[in-house]
Design a protein around this motif. Structure first.
Motif, mmCIF file in Angstrom:
data_model
loop_
_atom_site.group_PDB
_atom_site.id
_atom_site.type_symbol
_atom_site.label_atom_id
_atom_site.label_comp_id
_atom_site.label_asym_id
_atom_site.label_seq_id
_atom_site.Cartn_x
_atom_site.Cartn_y
_atom_site.Cartn_z
ATOM 1 N N GLY A 1 1.478 3.254 -27.684
ATOM 2 C CA GLY A 1 0.470 3.632 -26.864
ATOM 3 C C GLY A 1 0.193 2.728 -25.552
ATOM 4 N N GLU A 2 -0.929 3.245 -25.028
ATOM 5 C CA GLU A 2 -1.229 2.398 -23.607
ATOM 6 C C GLU A 2 -1.458 0.993 -24.207
ATOM 7 N N THR A 3 -1.344 0.135 -23.119
ATOM 8 C CA THR A 3 -1.497 -1.235 -23.432
ATOM 9 C C THR A 3 -2.984 -1.665 -23.088
ATOM 10 N N HIS A 4 -3.364 -2.403 -23.964
ATOM 11 C CA HIS A 4 -4.767 -2.793 -23.951
ATOM 12 C C HIS A 4 -5.042 -4.329 -23.593
ATOM 13 N N PHE A 5 -4.129 -5.188 -24.050
ATOM 14 C CA PHE A 5 -4.247 -6.564 -24.117
ATOM 15 C C PHE A 5 -2.496 -7.065 -23.546
#
Length: 298
Positions: A7-11
């Motif tokens: 999924g999308e990178t958050h950190f």
């Protein structure tokens, strides 16, 4: 090798990444890194200040420890460790502290109490600005990026050298910045500004190349904002090189880049120069305006 879609990178590397699809924006924040940094150096409860360094501050190598008491005091001060931690922050998401960190790093070999006091001032600034994020937004501009350069002539008390800086912007946010002492002593503000423009021109060439590799070929000249009219004249007109012919040949490269249509210098008023924050300690109103111009938002 096998790949998994997480999924999308958050950190990533301590940087929090937030997206807003409706506003076409993406923001980068190191708030937790700042919180941990302040706690590490016992500044988690300090009172905030509005500027990275006190306006007009002048530090020198002669301000190192002067007696046995100061030597003993500085022996227990984590000056080098704090500078290292701040350099990572300044390099990744906080261009507003780049000058302050680089300025304080000049005294790493023998810092004194006054240097430590200035570093704590910077930590207090981070206490009050830890929630700022570097924000990029969608742009319909014909120019894929813009670059600004600036210099503070002869500001180094110890060497007489000038601080040169550049700032590259994409989508309303800073993507590249630098603030360093120049390698030679400039004999005039025009020389200092011109040498800073040369470094900015090299950054422009790199940006054009990397964007081309990404599939976004840059057509036409790239804008370079300079607040010194004499430096602009020197970069455009060979006949103005009379007083600067003593400079190393590598500095004349910018003239060829302008002549070939790769770089297009233009004048930006000093009060609207976002790279100004990368060359000197500014008063509070200027800190606020340049911080906003860099794309740092709450």
């Amino acid at each position: 090798f096998k790949l998994r879609d997480l999924g999308e990178t958050h950190f990533l590397l301590g940087i929090e990444i937030t997206r807003d699809r409706k506003k076409r924006s993406i923001s980068l924040s190191q708030r937790q890194y700042v919180v941990d940094l302040l706690q590490r150096y016992g500044m988690q409860d300090c009172n905030p200040v509005g500027t990275p360094l006190p306006p007009g501050i002048k530090l020198s190598k002669s301000m190192g420890p002067q007696n046995a008491e100061e030597i003993a005091f500085m022996r227990d001060v984590p000056y080098l460790s704090a500078i290292g931690s701040l350099q990572y922050l300044a390099m990744m998401t906080r261009p507003d502290i780049q000058y302050a960190v680089g300025y304080l790093a000049r005294f790493n070999h023998n810092p004194g109490p006054q240097h430590w006091a200035a570093l704590k001032h910077l930590l207090r600034y981070l206490q009050g600005s830890k929630d700022y994020k570097l924000v990029y937004t969608g742009s319909d501009s014909a120019l894929p990026f813009s670059t600004f350069s600036d210099a503070s002539h002869g500001d180094c008390v110890d060497s007489g050298r000038s601080t040169g800086a550049y700032l590259t912007m994409i989508g309303g946010g800073a993507v590249g910045w630098s603030s360093k002492l120049q390698t030679v002593v400039a004999l005039s503000s025009t020389e200092a500004e011109y040498m800073a423009a040369v470094e900015a021109g090299k950054e422009i060439m790199w940006m054009r190349n990397i964007l081309g590799e990404f599939g976004y070929a840059v057509s036409g000249p790239s804008a370079l904002g300079i607040d010194n009219l004499s430096a602009i004249s020197v970069s455009k007109n060979p006949e103005h090189f009379g007083r600067m012919k003593h400079l190393d040949l590598r500095f004349f490269w910018l003239r060829d880049a302008v002549d070939s249509g790769v770089v297009a210098p233009f004048h930006v008023p000093g009060t609207e120069q976002p790279a100004d924050a990368l060359t000197k300690a500014l008063p509070l109103p200027a800190v606020r305006s340049t911080r906003e111009a860099m794309g740092l938002q709450l």
